[in-house]
Scaffold this active site. Sequence first.
Site, mmCIF file in Angstrom:
data_model
loop_
_atom_site.group_PDB
_atom_site.id
_atom_site.type_symbol
_atom_site.label_atom_id
_atom_site.label_comp_id
_atom_site.label_asym_id
_atom_site.label_seq_id
_atom_site.Cartn_x
_atom_site.Cartn_y
_atom_site.Cartn_z
ATOM 1 N N LYS A 1 20.379 17.594 26.673
ATOM 2 C CA LYS A 1 20.919 18.965 26.581
ATOM 3 C C LYS A 1 22.003 19.362 27.583
ATOM 4 O O LYS A 1 22.479 20.535 27.737
ATOM 5 C CB LYS A 1 19.694 19.907 26.584
ATOM 6 C CG LYS A 1 18.708 19.635 25.264
ATOM 7 C CD LYS A 1 17.461 20.434 25.571
ATOM 8 C CE LYS A 1 16.695 20.348 24.326
ATOM 9 N NZ LYS A 1 16.267 18.820 24.176
ATOM 10 N N ASN B 1 15.142 13.342 23.299
ATOM 11 C CA ASN B 1 13.710 13.760 23.116
ATOM 12 C C ASN B 1 12.511 12.781 23.334
ATOM 13 O O ASN B 1 13.034 11.754 22.806
ATOM 14 C CB ASN B 1 13.549 14.522 21.679
ATOM 15 C CG ASN B 1 14.287 15.708 21.670
ATOM 16 O OD1 ASN B 1 13.770 16.866 21.837
ATOM 17 N ND2 ASN B 1 15.491 15.556 21.080
ATOM 18 N N GLU C 1 20.076 26.996 20.923
ATOM 19 C CA GLU C 1 19.641 25.666 20.127
ATOM 20 C C GLU C 1 20.774 25.023 19.656
ATOM 21 O O GLU C 1 21.518 25.752 18.747
ATOM 22 C CB GLU C 1 18.318 25.788 19.616
ATOM 23 C CG GLU C 1 17.829 24.555 19.005
ATOM 24 C CD GLU C 1 16.479 24.677 18.236
ATOM 25 O OE1 GLU C 1 15.608 23.927 18.238
ATOM 26 O OE2 GLU C 1 16.412 25.751 17.613
#
Length: 648
Positions: A410, A448, A550
């Site tokens: 991210k 993730n 997001e």
Amino acid sequence: MIRRIDLIPSSIKLFVVLTFDFLSICCAFFLAYFIRVGIEGIDISWREVAVFLTVTLSTFLLFYITDIYNSVVRYFNAKSFLRIQSLLIVTTIIFYLSGLLFDAFIPRSVPIIFLVITSVFIAGARALIGFIMDKHWFNEREGVVIYGASNAGRQLVHALSLGNKYQPLAFIDEKERYIGRNVLGLKVFPYLKINQLVKKYGQFKVLIAVPKVDPIRLKQIVASLEPYALELLIIPSMSDIVSGKRTIDELREVSVDELLGRKAVKPIPELLSANITNKIVMVSGAGGSIGKELCRQIVQHKPRKLVLLDVSEAFLYEINQELTELLQENKSELTIEPLIGNVQNGMLMTHIFNTHNVQTIYHAAAYKHVPMVEHNVIAGITNNVLGTYEIAQAAIYCEVETFVLISTDKAVRPTNVMGATKRLAELVLQGLAKKDHDTRFIMVRFGNVLGSSGSVVPLFKKQIKKGGPITITHPDIIRYFMTIPEAAQLVLQAGAMGTGGDVFVLDMGKPVKITDLAYKMTHLMGLTIKCDDNPEGDIAIEYTGLRPGEKLYEELLIGNQPKKTFHKRILKANEFALPWPDVAKMITQLTDAMRDEDVIKIRTLLQGFPLEYMPNPTEQKEKRTEESKAGIQATSVEEVKEDALCLT
């Protein structure tokens, strides 16, 4: 039913058995005469009565001496049957001899008929009860189909027959020598005929009895079964079964990493231990998902001391207890030092490093949940940026050898505050790396992590078990995934490969569409998705819209042409870095804005810094959505490999 029988006192059970055996001997004795001479020919005198009493007492005495009445009828088997049969043969011989002794009327065929009838009544009745109880006909056992008719599958059938939970219905196998045949009374079907089994038995669980299977092969097995929405369970690994840690019937759910089917990235042992063995190591954020796994991996490589640092007393207690028990089991003399502290306290960090002579730091302390940081901007920057700055400065001052930062995908072209803070933390370490000191600063960036706190997998499981709905922000959202052990091993190896200011990423294969993941997880739990094509489904999917900050999908690289490393699945990113004076100026500006609690100014500063932070990238979203549908990923690891380097 079995439980109710178990509650009956043993004395009552013995009385019932003795009464049954006595009545069986009576019936057998008189039926033998009736069959041989008919009702008119039966003339019972005291001699025949004496024979009857002798036979009865002899039978009870033999059964008592051989512990027949101490046996549990439920577990009656072939060996028990032969044992009783041999005793009845002895009783029959006594029957004949006692007839000679008392000069009783006993035709030669009467003892033989007596033997047959007592065998049916006494041994046969016990065998029938044992069979019924073994099959648990009085219980509602759940039907299961076993995938794999080889040795492991057969062992599983035997193990399940001793329990009262599952009733094997059939086998599924791909081997031609098994298909169409009966194994242990169960027919073997090819997986192409699962529809027939579903029509015959309705919904059932599938138990995968393949102890040694390649992840890719397991994915193929799961993929062939998943569309039928049958709950899948798998037996433990053969190593756990052989070692005694697990029994073959201790079934578990198919894990999501097995569902994704990617082979685990194998570590290079020399890289894993380079910064750990015989060194004093510290993990900040030791109580978090990644921090805990780092600690588990580190203790395997024999450091001199492991310092656990966390701001949460509860999380610190958990990992300290776990490691302490593990070391006691392995009789290890490794010292574990649990410390409560905040990385934002530079003086405390300096004190800890000096007191314990720390040589290697794995910095996993961070706020990582995007929505939480988005609503707590000042706290996110204070912990992720200033906390990293303080602990890094202390590491330089105390001459720590290696400092590894846990970063995130991210941080690449961030669209949220959390990603921006992690990218800024990377710039802080890259800037410090250019200064004159002996500390190596390394950054590790990955996607993730399956099973980590706040990840989508445990959330989906919870929602499915509650009956839904499954909440997904966008139907096209995709993510890279890796396992917690993979993430921890990447961190350890990257720390050994870095020279200072390096950013490493893991080639995690192809990204996964979250909607597909939801479908597969639901099917593997034996349920179906409710949609237009299946209005009678069990679980609905609810699309809630992208949350603030997001992305539709994440990226791992900012620049192009990454460099190869010693590990073919680990890449070294080729990215720009700022000189320390520029980074220091940004930190000062942020500190001033936070002192004034001016969140708007803080967001403006973040957008102005060279982080490529774009909180509302509408045009970028549309462009990337089109690329995603077309199968294009301009900055993915796969395309970089094709366009720039051959990494195989």
